[in-house]
Write a protein that holds these residues in place. Structure first.
Motif, PDB file in Angstrom:
ATOM      1  N   LYS A  57      41.709  35.549  23.509  1.00 51.15           N
ATOM      2  CA  LYS A  57      42.959  35.624  22.753  1.00 51.15           C
ATOM      3  C   LYS A  57      43.732  36.893  23.100  1.00 51.15           C
ATOM      4  N   LEU A  58      43.027  38.004  23.279  1.00 52.06           N
ATOM      5  CA  LEU A  58      43.700  39.238  23.683  1.00 52.06           C
ATOM      6  C   LEU A  58      44.367  39.059  25.039  1.00 52.06           C
ATOM      7  N   PHE A  59      43.703  38.355  25.940  1.00 44.62           N
ATOM      8  CA  PHE A  59      44.285  38.059  27.252  1.00 44.62           C
ATOM      9  C   PHE A  59      45.514  37.169  27.101  1.00 44.62           C
ATOM     10  N   ALA A  60      45.438  36.152  26.257  1.00 41.05           N
ATOM     11  CA  ALA A  60      46.574  35.250  26.040  1.00 41.05           C
ATOM     12  C   ALA A  60      47.746  35.989  25.407  1.00 41.05           C
ATOM     13  N   MET A  61      47.461  36.979  24.578  1.00 41.29           N
ATOM     14  CA  MET A  61      48.502  37.777  23.930  1.00 41.29           C
ATOM     15  C   MET A  61      49.008  38.887  24.850  1.00 41.29           C
ATOM     16  N   ASP A  62      48.442  39.005  26.043  1.00 39.45           N
ATOM     17  CA  ASP A  62      48.788  40.025  27.039  1.00 39.45           C
ATOM     18  C   ASP A  62      48.482  41.438  26.531  1.00 39.45           C
ATOM     19  N   TYR A  63      47.314  41.594  25.899  1.00 42.83           N
ATOM     20  CA  TYR A  63      46.878  42.897  25.419  1.00 42.83           C
ATOM     21  C   TYR A  63      45.852  43.541  26.347  1.00 42.83           C
ATOM     22  N   ILE A  64      45.143  42.738  27.130  1.00 48.07           N
ATOM     23  CA  ILE A  64      44.109  43.311  27.982  1.00 48.07           C
ATOM     24  C   ILE A  64      44.335  42.944  29.441  1.00 48.07           C
ATOM     25  N   LYS A  65      43.838  43.828  30.288  1.00 50.28           N
ATOM     26  CA  LYS A  65      43.877  43.604  31.732  1.00 50.28           C
ATOM     27  C   LYS A  65      42.580  42.898  32.110  1.00 50.28           C
ATOM     28  N   VAL A  66      42.695  41.891  32.941  1.00 47.27           N
ATOM     29  CA  VAL A  66      41.509  41.168  33.399  1.00 47.27           C
ATOM     30  C   VAL A  66      41.510  41.113  34.916  1.00 47.27           C
ATOM     31  N   HIS A  67      40.375  40.778  35.466  1.00 47.63           N
ATOM     32  CA  HIS A  67      40.241  40.582  36.909  1.00 47.63           C
ATOM     33  C   HIS A  67      39.840  39.149  37.171  1.00 47.63           C
ATOM     34  N   TRP A  68      40.521  38.531  38.110  1.00 52.65           N
ATOM     35  CA  TRP A  68      40.124  37.202  38.559  1.00 52.65           C
ATOM     36  C   TRP A  68      39.118  37.400  39.678  1.00 52.65           C
ATOM     37  N   ILE A  69      38.040  36.642  39.644  1.00 50.60           N
ATOM     38  CA  ILE A  69      37.050  36.733  40.709  1.00 50.60           C
ATOM     39  C   ILE A  69      37.101  35.456  41.542  1.00 50.60           C
ATOM     40  N   LEU A  70      36.450  35.447  42.685  1.00 53.53           N
ATOM     41  CA  LEU A  70      36.588  34.368  43.658  1.00 53.53           C
ATOM     42  C   LEU A  70      36.228  32.993  43.110  1.00 53.53           C
ATOM     43  N   THR A  71      35.345  32.912  42.131  1.00 52.69           N
ATOM     44  CA  THR A  71      34.956  31.613  41.589  1.00 52.69           C
ATOM     45  C   THR A  71      36.004  31.050  40.641  1.00 52.69           C
ATOM     46  N   GLY A  72      37.073  31.791  40.405  1.00 51.57           N
ATOM     47  CA  GLY A  72      38.129  31.334  39.523  1.00 51.57           C
ATOM     48  C   GLY A  72      37.909  31.724  38.073  1.00 51.57           C
ATOM     49  N   GLN A  73      36.811  32.405  37.807  1.00 53.15           N
ATOM     50  CA  GLN A  73      36.535  32.847  36.446  1.00 53.15           C
ATOM     51  C   GLN A  73      37.270  34.153  36.178  1.00 53.15           C
TER      52      GLN A  73
END
Length: 135
Positions: A78-94
């Motif tokens: 939810k924090l990611f959907a609200m654009d509150y946290i930075k995430v990393h996409w990895i090669l498996t798409g996760q």
């Protein structure tokens, strides 16, 4: 607390803790000045807050939801959907919600929150709280 509002409760508790303990967040450039027996909640720079999950998550579980299961993955999504946290996409798409950050000589995982969004949330939260106290 309402089990369906875990994300909002998490942000609320985090902001309250940061307001009550202004020294709990240390600037990344000052990481080497922290004493060995002090465990800060996290670090910050101009763009991000790097929150240490090993400190904030157990506190959140104990204070807000002692009788319920806390779904941290749901909160992070939810924090990611609200654009509150930075995430990393990895090669498996996760999505990796707790990317590693180098602070000093160590590599740890942090919840990397956008500073501007969290500061805006804190400002809104404390303005509402101040308005409620005046009434």
């Amino acid at each position: 607390m309402n089990i369906e509002k875990q994300t909002e409760d998490f942000l609320y508790l985090l902001c309250d803790y940061m307001k009550a303990n202004p020294g709990c967040i240390v600037a990344v450039k000052d990481h080497d000045t922290v004493s060995a027996n002090m465990q800060p909640l996290g670090y910050c720079d101009n763009t991000y807050y790097y929150i240490r999950p090993e400190i904030c998550i157990p506190c959140f579980r104990a204070v807000e939801y002692p009788d319920h299961k806390v779904d941290m993955l749901l909160i992070l999504r939810k924090l990611f959907a609200m654009d509150y946290i930075k995430v990393h996409w990895i090669l498996t798409g996760q999505v990796r919600y707790r990317p590693q950050k180098r602070v000093g000589k160590t590599r740890k995982r942090y919840i990397t929150l956008y500073r501007k969004q969290l500061d805006n949330f804190m400002n809104e939260h404390f303005v509402k709280e101040a308005d409620d106290e005046q009434k």
